[in-house]
Design an enzyme around this catalytic site. Structure first.
Site, PDB file in Angstrom:
ATOM      1  N   LYS A  93       0.940  -1.381  -0.014  1.00 51.03           N
ATOM      2  CA  LYS A  93      -0.009   0.157   0.023  1.00 51.03           C
ATOM      3  C   LYS A  93       0.691   1.192   0.007  1.00 51.03           C
ATOM      4  O   LYS A  93       0.662   2.044  -0.883  1.00 51.03           O
ATOM      5  CB  LYS A  93      -0.666  -0.011   1.175  1.00 51.03           C
ATOM      6  CG  LYS A  93      -2.160   0.452   1.148  1.00 51.03           C
ATOM      7  CD  LYS A  93      -2.926   0.337   2.359  1.00 51.03           C
ATOM      8  CE  LYS A  93      -3.659  -0.899   2.313  1.00 51.03           C
ATOM      9  NZ  LYS A  93      -4.137  -1.354   3.689  1.00 51.03           N
TER      10      LYS A  93
ATOM     11  N   ARG B   1      -3.118   2.793   8.545  1.00 47.66           N
ATOM     12  CA  ARG B   1      -3.401   1.333   8.089  1.00 47.66           C
ATOM     13  C   ARG B   1      -2.133   0.923   8.186  1.00 47.66           C
ATOM     14  O   ARG B   1      -1.227   1.109   7.655  1.00 47.66           O
ATOM     15  CB  ARG B   1      -3.819   1.695   6.696  1.00 47.66           C
ATOM     16  CG  ARG B   1      -5.288   2.050   6.356  1.00 47.66           C
ATOM     17  CD  ARG B   1      -5.330   2.333   4.898  1.00 47.66           C
ATOM     18  NE  ARG B   1      -6.752   2.160   4.774  1.00 47.66           N
ATOM     19  CZ  ARG B   1      -7.466   3.151   4.148  1.00 47.66           C
ATOM     20  NH1 ARG B   1      -6.832   4.390   4.252  1.00 47.66           N
ATOM     21  NH2 ARG B   1      -8.859   3.333   3.909  1.00 47.66           N
TER      22      ARG B   1
ATOM     23  N   GLY C 104      -6.023 -10.920   8.277  1.00 48.12           N
ATOM     24  CA  GLY C 104      -5.898 -11.385   9.714  1.00 48.12           C
ATOM     25  C   GLY C 104      -4.891 -10.668  10.458  1.00 48.12           C
ATOM     26  O   GLY C 104      -4.763 -10.461  11.773  1.00 48.12           O
TER      27      GLY C 104
ATOM     28  N   MET D  44      -4.262  -6.355  11.724  1.00 49.83           N
ATOM     29  CA  MET D  44      -4.913  -5.047  11.966  1.00 49.83           C
ATOM     30  C   MET D  44      -4.957  -4.471  10.506  1.00 49.83           C
ATOM     31  O   MET D  44      -4.228  -4.115   9.832  1.00 49.83           O
ATOM     32  CB  MET D  44      -4.149  -4.076  13.026  1.00 49.83           C
ATOM     33  CG  MET D  44      -5.121  -3.227  13.549  1.00 49.83           C
ATOM     34  SD  MET D  44      -3.751  -1.715  14.120  1.00 49.83           S
ATOM     35  CE  MET D  44      -4.159  -0.902  12.659  1.00 49.83           C
TER      36      MET D  44
ATOM     37  N   ARG E 105      -5.405  -0.028  -7.544  1.00 49.16           N
ATOM     38  CA  ARG E 105      -5.220  -1.441  -7.557  1.00 49.16           C
ATOM     39  C   ARG E 105      -5.525  -2.240  -8.635  1.00 49.16           C
ATOM     40  O   ARG E 105      -6.408  -1.375  -9.294  1.00 49.16           O
ATOM     41  CB  ARG E 105      -5.654  -1.956  -6.124  1.00 49.16           C
ATOM     42  CG  ARG E 105      -7.083  -1.872  -6.102  1.00 49.16           C
ATOM     43  CD  ARG E 105      -7.817  -2.669  -4.734  1.00 49.16           C
ATOM     44  NE  ARG E 105      -9.053  -2.196  -4.739  1.00 49.16           N
ATOM     45  CZ  ARG E 105      -9.697  -2.466  -3.881  1.00 49.16           C
ATOM     46  NH1 ARG E 105      -9.135  -2.927  -2.718  1.00 49.16           N
ATOM     47  NH2 ARG E 105     -10.971  -2.260  -3.664  1.00 49.16           N
TER      48      ARG E 105
ATOM     49  N   HIS F  51     -20.426 -41.403 -10.438  1.00 40.77           N
ATOM     50  CA  HIS F  51     -20.798 -41.654 -11.863  1.00 40.77           C
ATOM     51  C   HIS F  51     -21.587 -40.432 -12.456  1.00 40.77           C
ATOM     52  O   HIS F  51     -21.014 -40.029 -13.642  1.00 40.77           O
ATOM     53  CB  HIS F  51     -21.678 -42.871 -11.941  1.00 40.77           C
ATOM     54  CG  HIS F  51     -22.167 -43.214 -13.135  1.00 40.77           C
ATOM     55  ND1 HIS F  51     -23.378 -42.871 -13.759  1.00 40.77           N
ATOM     56  CD2 HIS F  51     -21.340 -44.234 -14.228  1.00 40.77           C
ATOM     57  CE1 HIS F  51     -23.193 -43.433 -15.197  1.00 40.77           C
ATOM     58  NE2 HIS F  51     -22.210 -44.038 -15.186  1.00 40.77           N
TER      59      HIS F  51
ATOM     60  N   SER G  45      -0.017 -44.141 -21.328  1.00 38.62           N
ATOM     61  CA  SER G  45      -0.717 -43.185 -20.850  1.00 38.62           C
ATOM     62  C   SER G  45      -1.103 -43.523 -19.338  1.00 38.62           C
ATOM     63  O   SER G  45      -1.614 -44.539 -19.412  1.00 38.62           O
ATOM     64  CB  SER G  45      -2.020 -43.251 -21.825  1.00 38.62           C
ATOM     65  OG  SER G  45      -3.114 -42.354 -21.475  1.00 38.62           O
TER      66      SER G  45
ATOM     67  N   CYS H  87      -4.505 -39.732 -19.262  1.00 33.02           N
ATOM     68  CA  CYS H  87      -6.127 -39.730 -19.698  1.00 33.02           C
ATOM     69  C   CYS H  87      -7.185 -39.838 -18.722  1.00 33.02           C
ATOM     70  O   CYS H  87      -8.195 -40.151 -19.146  1.00 33.02           O
ATOM     71  CB  CYS H  87      -6.203 -40.495 -20.939  1.00 33.02           C
ATOM     72  SG  CYS H  87      -6.180 -42.479 -20.307  1.00 33.02           S
TER      73      CYS H  87
ATOM     74  N   TYR I 260       1.623 -34.979 -23.095  1.00 34.66           N
ATOM     75  CA  TYR I 260       0.303 -34.291 -23.447  1.00 34.66           C
ATOM     76  C   TYR I 260      -0.512 -34.510 -22.066  1.00 34.66           C
ATOM     77  O   TYR I 260      -0.177 -35.630 -21.430  1.00 34.66           O
ATOM     78  CB  TYR I 260      -0.410 -34.728 -24.708  1.00 34.66           C
ATOM     79  CG  TYR I 260      -0.757 -36.196 -24.540  1.00 34.66           C
ATOM     80  CD1 TYR I 260      -1.863 -36.736 -23.966  1.00 34.66           C
ATOM     81  CD2 TYR I 260       0.258 -37.012 -25.122  1.00 34.66           C
ATOM     82  CE1 TYR I 260      -2.197 -37.835 -24.055  1.00 34.66           C
ATOM     83  CE2 TYR I 260      -0.025 -38.446 -24.974  1.00 34.66           C
ATOM     84  CZ  TYR I 260      -1.319 -38.895 -24.673  1.00 34.66           C
ATOM     85  OH  TYR I 260      -1.701 -40.145 -24.333  1.00 34.66           O
TER      86      TYR I 260
END
Lengths: 886, 886
Positions: free
Chosen positions: B27, B97, B106, B108, B341, B457, B774, B842, B862
């Site tokens: 910030k 801040r 989490g 302040m 931002r 399924h 595979s 696969c 792949y």
């Protein structure tokens, strides 16, 4: 490469010894050794293995080049025997045999009577005064030579022989007349000619050379090559050729032939044991026409020969330091030893001979142990059908659990229990068994199933109980409804007597006398030697106090697996377990758990007492809960029965419907990979907590009585470390509660099964949090290969083994490339974190000799198997250490 | 460790820049950068992260030591604003801040209006002319400070506030009168005193110091530490403190406040997008009391301010090279930028912005790709509930297959097919689905189940079909018998309209308007960039010609898995398959196989045509045969139905009984590990032979038409090399037959699935005999973990994830330590033998971004996934290469 291979290719028997097996082959080296030791062996010589290799490289010229050496070796034989090879007065006949450095079937074997031809056969006839004998010898020679040297199928000779038998109207070859044999010889020679387009060689030298070449060539025939490949025998050993003078035990009434053993091969006692025939050849013994006499009679008939034979026998035994099986022939009052070899023996004899030879100073412990196989020990531990009993086999199944049993056939496990209580022996027959039948298996003497393989439920449980089991006997139609067994046209009803032999798979209708298992004092001694040699310890899988006592009696050094679920299967406990599972009321559930806890505690106490300080590994509940419940169909049937009998009421209805609902909700598509093991312990912690409390309660109570106990708590089916941590925390908490409560220091260990591939992959993580590992190779095999044991055998596994897709059923012997790879990974990873970590195996494989050898090679600390297999495992562990099984 | 950490602990905004995040926090660095860039940011300064670390080490003395720097930084602010901190004329108020180098909840957060006290509040009231505003600001400050600095629970302040609302009889805080607020402030100060035993600090310097300490201390509170541990954020970063002058948009009618985006966050178009309110604070927008105006109105109301804002916005976008989300406040005609931002955006906008920024030269392809997540791409590909629609949720289940659908609810798959044919959209509702229901899934727009998880399924099939699915919605009682769904008190009958969203798991009664999926030209461009970046290729699992066309449309570079069994599940084919299985007559069986062969051949031809030379991996039959047969109960019911309708006859009886017998003989305890895959192919070779013939017949026929085809035949469930060799021989034989017959050169490859742990263990052996591997990670996960997917989710897996025993469902994302370990082993062993071996995956995991990243790290060639997931996989592969997912 081989001693003397550069110059000397032919050795007279007097020039060799038993250390020269590589050059002379096993047979040649032994014959030479006997000759050197002054034992009367018929004269002869050996053409070396290096001659064979040279011949195979260079071809027939090589044999030509060394033929003068063969010639002079034959001359020595002639000198010694006074006979002449191819001679027309007193012809020398020889046998030609191959003999490789290692015993190797598939190669050319034997040609007898070589040297016979149209002339010498007549001389033989004259000298022996037995024309029939001469021509019979001749026709055998022609047949053997034609087959072995020229590759003519024996069948064509046999069929000619058969025609002669028919023509002469006789049943046996020895009944054929001399005249007919003479005709047959001409026929044989004609067959030879028609197949080879040459005449049968008359010249004995040509016969000898061709036979030698044939032996050499046979080293490279397809069968021999394949055999070598399978058995990893190097191709560059070669085979030797042994040429030995023929001697005939049927030459006169001062001739004879026999076989003897230096110790009784059945009992092992140190007596000369064997039999003989006067004026006979070896074949006469085989043919079974005349009944041989006991070797002790030789003492009366030929006392001098007996004395000589006796001396020779024990000099051979001393020399070879093992029981010998000796063939001898007496030719006209002269004793010849034709062969000596290590004698085969029964299991009991093997043990006794080993132990006695050690006390005689002949051999040491290691050699004694090395001479008894695990398989032999197995036979010693079980009853067998009396081998002399005359039985007719009703059917044959798989030899699923060794031993023999006799009893009335029953079909219902409850009936089995009931009859057992009345003192009646029963055989339980089922299509297959399930956990619901276990009480029946307990009660029965043995079990028969028509379905399921060597690793079916019936087989596994029966082996665990040490009861005979014949499984997968598909010939039987076991009809539970009508309580009959149908086999072909036979129908066996309840109560008829059946005898079964689980070592062979045989089933007999009626009572077969049994030979009882015997554990002799020698056997105890022997097994102690095994333990001294072995590095791997043998523990036992024992689920009950009785089992524990038995395990210790059999020499187990600990309990490697106490399956707590088996404790719930007993008739009085199962209902409590079922009520606990079905209960949906926490108080009620708690009450049932308390009841179970009290029962388990008592079991643990008895087991701790029995093991008296030896380690006891207790596995927390493993199977899915539905295994404890009846099947849905059974519950439905129960309701129907109530209805019919008029006892149906709403209270009972509700109870049964609740049970049905629970059975349904617990149903799984693949229970093997389902909601079981530590998964149960995590989702329903109250069950594991009950078990752990029972363990510590038992520990406190025995400790207070001064009994040492060493519980090791094992968590089943762990795949991720978090599962282990969760249960470990539970154990720690309860242990600390009991510690505080009792004021005692309570020692215990926490460990995990390695029974899932993932557990092997993360064994290093698991080792950080445990004190021991135990391989559950049953489940590890199922998951690694993706094979459900219950289904696979009948569906494809046995066919796989038959087709050679798998060399062996991986549930019998550890699959080394898959399961073994993961085991070795887990050992490596585990010991990397904890170098001294105790690692064992508690699957069925723990009793299999090959698997035990593999566990030895992995450096495991122990194998754990069924109590009845402990002795087998002890010798296997010793054999593994001796490198006899790998 | 941090720049300047040894001397300078306080930076005015004008002294920093966006590169100093480590020292100034995110910030602070951004506020500094804006200040440096000349953007009107309210004056302020940052106390550095290294001050925080020093403070945490040394305690409050350290802060004392650097307080003079804070003092002089406040002096600068006073100079710039003309206000005095704690001043009695024109008091300077500030916000405090925290701001760490990485975004971290989490800790302040914020204290506004710091500097107010009993005196300054009166001055504020006077200057603003708004007493209510001044006291409202004060009570907020007291509440925030008490909570954040002193840890007093906000609840006590809220309850006091609530009492005031009740007393004043109003609903909202802004309706409370100034007088009441004054009383409330006194009450708040009394609460503070009663909890802390001290008075609320009046001195603004004490307020500032305490707030600073509270921010620093919050770095080490439990929540922050836990968050850092989970997200692997180092503990030694520390947090900075930002002190900024307050500006008020509600000071006058020339004041205001607003938010704007540099691009439209919904569509991505390059327009200034946002809204604002005149004479208001940010909170007024949140409270929703006044309706904000569109940012374009600013142009009319404050043209000069608009022009300035517009320029600033695009200068910020250019600077940060990304779409900005900017907060601004106008105080008395003066514009302040409070924050900038990176703006959040919709999936469609993300793609469009990326593509347009590349063409504007702002960013390159890699950055464009890196800014769109796989999850966003997924949303783009499916219909969604219109976010503006007003819906009331009936129930929620698991988001099992993305997309939304609307239709009439039906319960019977056959009815679904029938209604679909009549053009009616239906939603299929079932307790769970089985392979028997697949035709219903095909016909329905979407599916809802009350049982089963993300990998049930229904979920798997629906994802494969690209249809929405909400699974495991346990609130629903799906009653098939009565064809109703019960949810609480609601009963939904057949034919009522349901809307389901498979991306969120929501189910709505009635029709919800849908936003249709859109694949824009920008999206095409974007995916092509992904392919350029990715190393890993993306293939698709496609079982039918339609699937293949779709796969290619979605950019698949091949078919990684064509499941031939799915071809047999179609309504017209299943009966033929069933008759083949049940047939015990070889001729009949052959005729059925021929029929199936013709069907498969046509399918293969169409697939080859669709893929036009791209590789097509065809897997031979995998599931157990019983999956093709009806259940025993169904057959029984069929007989009953025949009986009732009077159509029962002996011919039909025999047929059904044969089927029942077959169903029984095929039954398995654990079908997942049963008689399936190549085990079937070896024991019943005729089925595989039929399939292989169909492949080569199709190949020949398309080749003759000049179409290139590259079939790769894959053998499933291999565990031992002998299985592979046996099927390979079969393939070779048939290939050579077709080669001879056609006279064509037929190119094909043979490969194997790696889906059993043993296959991974012996991958080197398998590599010798195959051209590709595979990974079937569904089965590999089941076997490696010993978890049956069908059973596990409901029984324990979801609970495991909930309890943290497993971090994720291993069927969703690859279990790296177990399954991943074996995959890596197989890759290593396979490539050792064949370095260039093609290896892919696969399983379902092929479409999961994390699993794709893992496959990338293993060096696979792949991933193959359902066609609908191909775009997600393409971006995942690119992100893996960019290191964005690991």
């Amino acid at each position: 490469m081989v001693e003397g291979s550069d110059s000397k290719y032919v050795y007279n028997f007097s020039e060799g010894n038993s250390g020269m097996k590589a050059l002379l082959g096993g047979k040649g080296a032994n014959l030479a050794q006997m000759t050197v030791n002054g034992i009367p062996v018929p004269p002869g010589f050996t053409i070396t293995t290096s001659a064979c290799l040279q011949y195979l490289r260079s071809g027939p010229e090589f044999l030509e080049g060394i033929w003068h050496d063969v010639l002079s070796a034959v001359r020595s034989m002639e000198n010694e025997t006074g006979k002449i090879f191819g001679g027309e007065d007193n012809p020398l006949l020889v046998s030609v045999r191959s003999g490789a450095p290692v015993s190797m079937p598939g190669m050319m074997d034997t040609i007898l009577n070589l040297g016979l031809n149209k002339i010498t056969v007549e001389i033989m006839a004259r000298i022996s005064g037995d024309r029939r004998f001469a021509f019979d010898s001749y026709r055998r020679f022609i047949q053997m030579y034609s087959n072995v040297v020229m590759g003519i199928d024996s069948e064509v000779f046999e069929s000619a022989l058969k025609k002669v038998r028919q023509k002469e109207n006789v049943n046996y070859d020895h009944e054929i007349s001399a005249t007919a044999l003479e005709v047959l010889v001409s026929e044989f020679l004609e067959i030879y000619r028609s197949r080879t387009y040459t005449d049968f060689p008359e010249d004995p030298w040509i016969q000898l050379k061709s036979a030698t070449e044939a032996v050499f060539d046979s080293w490279n025939n397809q069968r021999a090559k394949t055999y070598r490949k399978i058995h990893s025998i190097p191709d560059d050993l070669g085979t030797a050729v042994n040429v030995v003078a023929m001697v005939f035990g049927n030459s006169s009434n001062t001739s004879g032939t026999g076989v003897c053993f230096t110790r009784n091969p059945a009992t092992g006692s140190k007596d000369l044991y064997g039999e003989f025939l006067v004026n006979a050849q070896g074949e006469d013994v085989v043919a079974g026409i005349r009944t041989p006499m006991d070797i002790s009679r030789l003492k009366e008939i030929f006392p001098k020969i007996y004395k000589e034979l006796f001396k020779i026998c024990y000099s051979l035994e001393s020399f070879y330091r093992d029981m010998q099986d000796i063939e001898f022939t007496i030719e006209n009052g002269r004793l010849y030893i034709l062969q000596t070899r290590t004698g085969k023996r029964s299991a009991a004899a093997a043990v006794r001979i080993g132990v006695e030879m050690v006390s005689e100073g002949l051999i040491d412990h290691r050699i004694a142990v090395s001479r008894v196989t695990p398989r032999q020990v197995e036979l010693l531990l079980h009853d067998q059908f009396d081998p002399d009993a005359d039985v007719s086999i009703l059917a044959s199944g798989l030899p699923a659990s060794p031993g023999a049993a006799v009893g009335q056939v029953v079909f219902d496990p409850d009936v089995a229990v009931h009859m057992k209580e009345e003192g009646i022996s029963v055989i339980l027959a089922r299509p297959e068994t399930t956990p619901d039948d276990v009480h029946g298996l307990y009660a029965a003497e043995g079990v028969v199933t028509s379905r399921g393989g060597m690793t079916s439920h019936a087989a596994v449980v029966a082996r665990g109980l040490g009861k005979p089991c014949v499984s997968g006997c598909e010939e039987l139609d076991v009809d539970l409804e009508n309580e009959v067994i149908r086999v072909g046209n036979t129908t066996i009803t309840k109560g008829e007597i059946l005898s079964i032999d689980g070592s062979t798979g045989k089933i007999v209708l009626g009572e077969v006398p049994l030979v009882k298992a015997s554990i002799s004092p020698e056997f105890e001694t022997f097994l102690q030697w095994c333990d001294e040699i072995a590095v791997l310890e043998v523990w036992a899988n024992s689920d009950t106090p009785d089992d524990a006592v038995r395990a210790k009696d059999f020499g187990a050094k600990g309990i490697g697996l106490c399956r707590t679920e088996h404790m719930f299967m007993a008739v009085d406990r199962l209902p409590v377990m079922q009520e606990m599972i079905i209960s949906d009321n926490p108080d009620d559930r708690r009450a049932k758990l308390d009841k179970l806890q009290a029962m388990q505690k008592e079991d643990f106490k008895s087991i701790f007492k029995a093991m008296d300080g030896l380690p006891v590994i207790i596995r927390l509940l493993d199977p899915p809960l539905h295994e404890f419940l009846p099947k849905e169909e059974e519950l439905m049937r129960y309701l129907d029965d109530l209805e019919e009998s008029g006892f149906r009421n709403s209270l009972e209805d509700e109870k049964v419907h609740k049970a049905i609902e629970m059975v349904r909700s617990l149903r799984e598509a693949n229970p093997m990979m389902g909601f079981r093991g530590c998964r149960l312990g995590i989702i329903h912690p109250e069950i594991y907590q009950m078990q752990i409390r029972a363990i510590f309660q038992a520990l406190v109570e025995v400790k207070k009585k001064g009994i040492d106990a060493a519980p090791e708590i094992m968590v089943p089916l762990v795949s991720v470390i978090e599962e282990l941590l969760s249960i470990k925390e539970m154990i720690k908490q309860i242990a600390s509660d009991f510690q505080k409560l009792s004021g005692l220091e309570l020692y215990y260990k926490t460990g995990t099964m390695i029974e899932l591939p993932r557990a092997a992959c993360v064994a290093d993580e698991l080792a950080e949090e445990t004190e021991f590992f135990s391989f559950g190779t049953n489940d590890l095999t199922q998951t690694t290969l993706g094979i459900s044991r219950d289904d696979a055998e009948a569906k494809f596994l046995l066919k796989y083994v038959k087709k050679g897709i798998m060399k062996e059923n991986p549930f019998n012997s550890i699959d080394r490339k898959g399961v073994g790879f993961l085991m070795s990974l887990a050992v490596r990873k585990g010991r990397k974190v904890k170098p001294d970590m105790s690692i064992g195996i508690c699957g069925e494989h723990g009793g299999d000799p090959d698997s035990i050898a593999f566990c030895h090679s992995l450096g495991l600390n122990y194998v754990s198997c069924s109590p009845y297999r402990v002795p087998v495992a002890r010798i296997s562990a010793a054999h593994a250490q001796l490198g006899l099984i790998k």
